[in-house]
Design a protein around this motif. Structure first.
Motif, PDB file in Angstrom:
ATOM      1  N   ASP A  72       0.811  -1.220   0.000  1.00  0.00           N
ATOM      2  CA  ASP A  72       0.000   0.000   0.000  1.00  0.00           C
ATOM      3  C   ASP A  72       0.847   1.275   0.000  1.00  0.00           C
ATOM      4  N   TYR A  73       2.153   1.145  -0.157  1.00  0.00           N
ATOM      5  CA  TYR A  73       3.058   2.303  -0.107  1.00  0.00           C
ATOM      6  C   TYR A  73       2.681   3.378  -1.127  1.00  0.00           C
ATOM      7  N   ASN A  74       2.463   2.995  -2.373  1.00  0.00           N
ATOM      8  CA  ASN A  74       2.116   3.978  -3.408  1.00  0.00           C
ATOM      9  C   ASN A  74       0.730   4.579  -3.165  1.00  0.00           C
ATOM     10  N   ALA A  75      -0.206   3.770  -2.698  1.00  0.00           N
ATOM     11  CA  ALA A  75      -1.550   4.268  -2.399  1.00  0.00           C
ATOM     12  C   ALA A  75      -1.502   5.276  -1.253  1.00  0.00           C
ATOM     13  N   MET A  76      -0.713   4.991  -0.226  1.00  0.00           N
ATOM     14  CA  MET A  76      -0.549   5.931   0.879  1.00  0.00           C
ATOM     15  C   MET A  76       0.074   7.216   0.374  1.00  0.00           C
ATOM     16  N   ASN A  77       1.121   7.097  -0.452  1.00  0.00           N
ATOM     17  CA  ASN A  77       1.804   8.285  -0.966  1.00  0.00           C
ATOM     18  C   ASN A  77       0.900   9.138  -1.860  1.00  0.00           C
ATOM     19  N   ALA A  78      -0.103   8.534  -2.494  1.00  0.00           N
ATOM     20  CA  ALA A  78      -1.033   9.313  -3.314  1.00  0.00           C
ATOM     21  C   ALA A  78      -1.736  10.360  -2.456  1.00  0.00           C
ATOM     22  N   ALA A  79      -2.156   9.985  -1.259  1.00  0.00           N
ATOM     23  CA  ALA A  79      -2.799  10.943  -0.344  1.00  0.00           C
ATOM     24  C   ALA A  79      -1.761  11.855   0.292  1.00  0.00           C
ATOM     25  N   TRP A  80      -0.634  11.292   0.706  1.00  0.00           N
ATOM     26  CA  TRP A  80       0.427  12.074   1.354  1.00  0.00           C
ATOM     27  C   TRP A  80       0.905  13.207   0.438  1.00  0.00           C
ATOM     28  N   ASP A  81       1.173  12.885  -0.826  1.00  0.00           N
ATOM     29  CA  ASP A  81       1.720  13.881  -1.754  1.00  0.00           C
ATOM     30  C   ASP A  81       0.759  15.042  -1.996  1.00  0.00           C
ATOM     31  N   LEU A  82      -0.540  14.788  -1.947  1.00  0.00           N
ATOM     32  CA  LEU A  82      -1.526  15.859  -2.083  1.00  0.00           C
ATOM     33  C   LEU A  82      -1.598  16.718  -0.824  1.00  0.00           C
ATOM     34  N   TRP A  83      -1.252  16.140   0.308  1.00  0.00           N
ATOM     35  CA  TRP A  83      -1.400  16.807   1.607  1.00  0.00           C
ATOM     36  C   TRP A  83      -0.175  17.593   2.037  1.00  0.00           C
ATOM     37  N   VAL A  84       1.002  17.030   1.849  1.00  0.00           N
ATOM     38  CA  VAL A  84       2.210  17.670   2.378  1.00  0.00           C
ATOM     39  C   VAL A  84       2.454  18.996   1.656  1.00  0.00           C
ATOM     40  N   ALA A  85       2.827  20.004   2.415  1.00  0.00           N
ATOM     41  CA  ALA A  85       3.042  21.339   1.851  1.00  0.00           C
ATOM     42  C   ALA A  85       4.342  21.375   1.042  1.00  0.00           C
ATOM     43  N   GLU A  86       4.275  21.991  -0.132  1.00  0.00           N
ATOM     44  CA  GLU A  86       5.437  22.101  -1.022  1.00  0.00           C
ATOM     45  C   GLU A  86       6.604  22.745  -0.275  1.00  0.00           C
ATOM     46  N   GLY A  87       7.744  22.088  -0.307  1.00  0.00           N
ATOM     47  CA  GLY A  87       8.948  22.610   0.332  1.00  0.00           C
ATOM     48  C   GLY A  87       8.960  22.484   1.845  1.00  0.00           C
ATOM     49  N   GLN A  88       7.947  21.821   2.430  1.00  0.00           N
ATOM     50  CA  GLN A  88       7.868  21.703   3.886  1.00  0.00           C
ATOM     51  C   GLN A  88       7.694  20.261   4.347  1.00  0.00           C
ATOM     52  N   ALA A  89       8.168  19.327   3.551  1.00  0.00           N
ATOM     53  CA  ALA A  89       8.050  17.923   3.938  1.00  0.00           C
ATOM     54  C   ALA A  89       8.897  17.646   5.171  1.00  0.00           C
ATOM     55  N   PRO A  90       8.343  16.943   6.145  1.00  0.00           N
ATOM     56  CA  PRO A  90       9.115  16.603   7.342  1.00  0.00           C
ATOM     57  C   PRO A  90      10.047  15.427   7.077  1.00  0.00           C
ATOM     58  N   ALA A  91      10.952  15.191   8.004  1.00  0.00           N
ATOM     59  CA  ALA A  91      11.696  13.937   7.985  1.00  0.00           C
ATOM     60  C   ALA A  91      10.649  12.832   8.126  1.00  0.00           C
ATOM     61  N   ARG A  92      10.866  11.698   7.452  1.00  0.00           N
ATOM     62  CA  ARG A  92       9.822  10.675   7.446  1.00  0.00           C
ATOM     63  C   ARG A  92      10.419   9.286   7.340  1.00  0.00           C
ATOM     64  N   ALA A  93       9.814   8.360   8.069  1.00  0.00           N
ATOM     65  CA  ALA A  93      10.112   6.936   7.929  1.00  0.00           C
ATOM     66  C   ALA A  93       8.793   6.222   7.684  1.00  0.00           C
ATOM     67  N   THR A  94       8.826   5.208   6.831  1.00  0.00           N
ATOM     68  CA  THR A  94       7.647   4.383   6.581  1.00  0.00           C
ATOM     69  C   THR A  94       8.050   2.937   6.811  1.00  0.00           C
ATOM     70  N   VAL A  95       7.304   2.267   7.679  1.00  0.00           N
ATOM     71  CA  VAL A  95       7.628   0.880   8.021  1.00  0.00           C
ATOM     72  C   VAL A  95       6.373   0.019   7.942  1.00  0.00           C
ATOM     73  N   GLU A  96       6.580  -1.256   7.714  1.00  0.00           N
ATOM     74  CA  GLU A  96       5.476  -2.208   7.747  1.00  0.00           C
ATOM     75  C   GLU A  96       5.344  -2.723   9.170  1.00  0.00           C
ATOM     76  N   ALA A  97       4.099  -2.755   9.654  1.00  0.00           N
ATOM     77  CA  ALA A  97       3.854  -3.220  11.018  1.00  0.00           C
ATOM     78  C   ALA A  97       2.462  -3.828  11.109  1.00  0.00           C
ATOM     79  N   ARG A  98       2.300  -4.766  11.989  1.00  0.00           N
ATOM     80  CA  ARG A  98       0.966  -5.311  12.242  1.00  0.00           C
ATOM     81  C   ARG A  98       0.251  -4.300  13.138  1.00  0.00           C
ATOM     82  N   LEU A  99      -0.837  -3.740  12.648  1.00  0.00           N
ATOM     83  CA  LEU A  99      -1.567  -2.718  13.386  1.00  0.00           C
ATOM     84  C   LEU A  99      -2.599  -3.363  14.306  1.00  0.00           C
ATOM     85  N   ALA A 100      -3.057  -2.616  15.298  1.00  0.00           N
ATOM     86  CA  ALA A 100      -3.941  -3.159  16.334  1.00  0.00           C
ATOM     87  C   ALA A 100      -5.273  -3.682  15.788  1.00  0.00           C
TER      88      ALA A 100
END
Length: 114
Positions: A72-100
């Motif tokens: 789902d990395y690309n699907a997540m990034n589709a929303a992220w890229d529309l949301w993050v402010a141009e030139g203001q992206a934070p430091a970021r890590a993306t990991v796979e994890a079993r969620l609750a």
């Protein structure tokens, strides 16, 4: 001084300390949606919580994104890229994890500067 935002017995939605705002891992309110829609939902929750403490996403300095499935990395990034402010992206890590909840595809934790 430490300020807790929307505290419950188990956790606070956010904690303000030492000039930083730590948001809890935010999870989707729309568990039946796809990864893009779940991500957009979580990002809207982050916006709302930041607004509550008087900040905007431009103040986010660090983000950890947990995906139940890296497919789902690309699907997540589709929303992220529309949301993050141009030139203001934070430091970021993306990991796979079993969620609750097995229906959650994404959980996002952020730290912002006051």
């Amino acid at each position: 001084m430490i300020q807790r935002i929307q505290p419950s017995k188990r956790y606070s939605e956010a904690v303000i300390a030492n000039g930083l705002v730590f948001l809890s891992g935010m999870v989707p309110d729309n568990p039946d949606a796809d990864a893009t829609a779940q991500t957009a939902n979580v990002l809207a929750q982050i916006d709302a919580l930041l607004t509550e403490v008087g900040l905007t996403k431009s103040r986010i300095v660090d983000t950890t994104i947990y995906l139940a499935d890296m497919a789902d990395y690309n699907a997540m990034n589709a929303a992220w890229d529309l949301w993050v402010a141009e030139g203001q992206a934070p430091a970021r890590a993306t990991v796979e994890a079993r969620l609750a909840d097995p229906l959650w595809k994404v959980e996002i934790k952020v730290t912002a500067a006051l």
